[in-house]
Motif scaffolding. Structure first.
Motif, PDB file in Angstrom:
ATOM      1  N   UNK A   1       0.929  -1.109   0.015  1.00 26.32           N
ATOM      2  CA  UNK A   1       0.001   0.209   0.013  1.00 26.32           C
ATOM      3  C   UNK A   1       0.916   1.315   0.053  1.00 26.32           C
ATOM      4  N   UNK A   2       2.021   1.321   0.735  1.00 27.61           N
ATOM      5  CA  UNK A   2       2.834   2.581   0.640  1.00 27.61           C
ATOM      6  C   UNK A   2       3.547   2.656  -0.791  1.00 27.61           C
ATOM      7  N   UNK A   3       3.707   1.633  -1.372  1.00 25.21           N
ATOM      8  CA  UNK A   3       4.293   1.870  -2.958  1.00 25.21           C
ATOM      9  C   UNK A   3       3.340   2.394  -3.632  1.00 25.21           C
ATOM     10  N   UNK A   4       1.865   2.290  -3.553  1.00 24.39           N
ATOM     11  CA  UNK A   4       0.749   3.060  -4.287  1.00 24.39           C
ATOM     12  C   UNK A   4       0.529   4.191  -3.785  1.00 24.39           C
ATOM     13  N   UNK A   5       0.265   4.322  -2.498  1.00 21.61           N
ATOM     14  CA  UNK A   5      -0.254   5.675  -2.099  1.00 21.61           C
ATOM     15  C   UNK A   5       0.728   6.385  -1.042  1.00 21.61           C
ATOM     16  N   UNK A   6       1.791   6.068  -0.830  1.00 19.27           N
ATOM     17  CA  UNK A   6       2.862   6.752   0.149  1.00 19.27           C
ATOM     18  C   UNK A   6       2.163   6.906   1.511  1.00 19.27           C
ATOM     19  N   UNK A   7       2.381   8.068   1.953  1.00 20.86           N
ATOM     20  CA  UNK A   7       2.042   8.193   3.360  1.00 20.86           C
ATOM     21  C   UNK A   7       0.389   8.826   3.239  1.00 20.86           C
ATOM     22  N   UNK A   8      -0.300   8.622   2.297  1.00 21.44           N
ATOM     23  CA  UNK A   8      -1.695   8.911   2.200  1.00 21.44           C
ATOM     24  C   UNK A   8      -2.418   7.768   3.050  1.00 21.44           C
ATOM     25  N   UNK A   9      -2.624   8.054   4.284  1.00 16.96           N
ATOM     26  CA  UNK A   9      -3.456   7.093   5.181  1.00 16.96           C
ATOM     27  C   UNK A   9      -4.958   6.916   4.934  1.00 16.96           C
ATOM     28  N   UNK A  10      -5.394   8.140   4.721  1.00 17.16           N
ATOM     29  CA  UNK A  10      -6.728   8.211   3.755  1.00 17.16           C
ATOM     30  C   UNK A  10      -7.222   7.160   2.798  1.00 17.16           C
ATOM     31  N   UNK A  11      -6.213   6.830   2.014  1.00 13.15           N
ATOM     32  CA  UNK A  11      -6.406   5.818   0.992  1.00 13.15           C
ATOM     33  C   UNK A  11      -5.935   4.521   1.384  1.00 13.15           C
ATOM     34  N   UNK A  12      -5.217   4.170   2.439  1.00 15.42           N
ATOM     35  CA  UNK A  12      -4.646   3.091   2.696  1.00 15.42           C
ATOM     36  C   UNK A  12      -5.406   2.329   3.901  1.00 15.42           C
ATOM     37  N   UNK A  13      -6.283   3.012   4.420  1.00 17.14           N
ATOM     38  CA  UNK A  13      -7.127   2.325   5.533  1.00 17.14           C
ATOM     39  C   UNK A  13      -7.865   0.766   5.282  1.00 17.14           C
ATOM     40  N   UNK A  14      -7.594  -0.273   6.196  1.00 18.56           N
ATOM     41  CA  UNK A  14      -8.262  -1.541   5.886  1.00 18.56           C
ATOM     42  C   UNK A  14      -9.382  -1.971   6.926  1.00 18.56           C
ATOM     43  N   UNK A  15      -9.350  -1.096   7.866  1.00 17.29           N
ATOM     44  CA  UNK A  15     -10.130  -1.508   9.068  1.00 17.29           C
ATOM     45  C   UNK A  15     -10.560  -0.136   9.835  1.00 17.29           C
ATOM     46  N   UNK A  16     -11.777  -0.178  10.426  1.00 21.80           N
ATOM     47  CA  UNK A  16     -12.395   0.981  11.083  1.00 21.80           C
ATOM     48  C   UNK A  16     -12.932   0.447  12.384  1.00 21.80           C
ATOM     49  N   UNK A  17     -12.491   0.990  13.571  1.00 16.58           N
ATOM     50  CA  UNK A  17     -12.933   0.797  14.910  1.00 16.58           C
ATOM     51  C   UNK A  17     -12.623   2.338  15.619  1.00 16.58           C
ATOM     52  N   UNK A  18     -13.618   3.241  15.641  1.00 16.33           N
ATOM     53  CA  UNK A  18     -13.464   4.441  15.979  1.00 16.33           C
ATOM     54  C   UNK A  18     -12.328   5.291  15.078  1.00 16.33           C
ATOM     55  N   UNK A  19     -11.540   4.890  14.345  1.00 15.68           N
ATOM     56  CA  UNK A  19     -10.634   5.747  13.627  1.00 15.68           C
ATOM     57  C   UNK A  19     -10.367   4.897  12.268  1.00 15.68           C
ATOM     58  N   UNK A  20     -10.056   5.088  11.076  1.00 13.19           N
ATOM     59  CA  UNK A  20      -9.795   4.694   9.829  1.00 13.19           C
ATOM     60  C   UNK A  20      -8.173   4.122  10.028  1.00 13.19           C
ATOM     61  N   UNK A  21      -7.871   2.858   9.932  1.00 14.74           N
ATOM     62  CA  UNK A  21      -6.488   2.421  10.289  1.00 14.74           C
ATOM     63  C   UNK A  21      -6.099   1.156   9.240  1.00 14.74           C
ATOM     64  N   UNK A  22      -4.845   1.363   8.980  1.00 17.01           N
ATOM     65  CA  UNK A  22      -4.347   0.252   8.026  1.00 17.01           C
ATOM     66  C   UNK A  22      -3.708  -0.691   9.050  1.00 17.01           C
ATOM     67  N   UNK A  23      -4.313  -1.933   9.202  1.00 12.06           N
ATOM     68  CA  UNK A  23      -3.801  -2.826  10.107  1.00 12.06           C
ATOM     69  C   UNK A  23      -3.493  -4.422   9.117  1.00 12.06           C
ATOM     70  N   UNK A  24      -3.898  -4.179   7.817  1.00  7.62           N
ATOM     71  CA  UNK A  24      -3.432  -5.444   6.927  1.00  7.62           C
ATOM     72  C   UNK A  24      -2.677  -4.770   5.742  1.00  7.62           C
ATOM     73  N   UNK A  25      -1.422  -5.908   5.762  1.00  6.08           N
ATOM     74  CA  UNK A  25      -0.363  -5.596   4.566  1.00  6.08           C
ATOM     75  C   UNK A  25      -0.163  -6.704   3.821  1.00  6.08           C
ATOM     76  N   UNK A  26       0.553  -6.612   2.911  1.00  4.44           N
ATOM     77  CA  UNK A  26       1.271  -7.495   2.179  1.00  4.44           C
ATOM     78  C   UNK A  26       2.927  -7.192   1.905  1.00  4.44           C
ATOM     79  N   UNK A  27       3.641  -7.921   2.634  1.00  5.86           N
ATOM     80  CA  UNK A  27       5.032  -7.974   2.776  1.00  5.86           C
ATOM     81  C   UNK A  27       5.530  -8.447   1.401  1.00  5.86           C
TER      82      UNK A  27
END
Length: 87
Positions: A1-27
């Motif tokens: 996701x970082x390769x596609x969106x850089x630091x744009x966490x608004x586009x990278x979110x994968x889960x929502x519980x009170x906030x939009x967060x990226x907690x899923x990754x591909x290494x």
């Protein structure tokens, strides 16, 4: 996701519980990183996606599949992370 969106966490979110967060990754390894084409998050299988995304002006509005009518028939409460590589 970082390769596609850089630091744009608004586009990278994968889960929502009170906030939009990226907690899923591909290494990926360095050789695979060199063959990267694009990546994204498929969220349409998440229940209440439209309500979630309309609640935050910083997030793009999205709508779940019409067949997702309850949390019990949602694909997951996480967005599906995907990536494409030129192998």
């Amino acid at each position: 996701m970082e390769l596609e969106y850089g630091d744009d966490t608004q586009k990278r979110w994968t889960y929502h519980y009170n906030t939009f967060d990226q907690i899923d990754y591909i290494l990926v390894s360095k050789p695979l990183k060199d063959k990267f084409i694009k990546a994204g998050v498929q969220r349409k299988g998440m229940y209440n996606l439209k309500k979630l995304t309309e609640s935050d002006n910083a997030i793009d509005n999205e709508t779940q599949y019409s067949s997702v009518t309850h949390w019990t028939n949602a694909a997951s409460d996480h967005g599906a992370v995907w990536a494409e590589f030129n192998l």
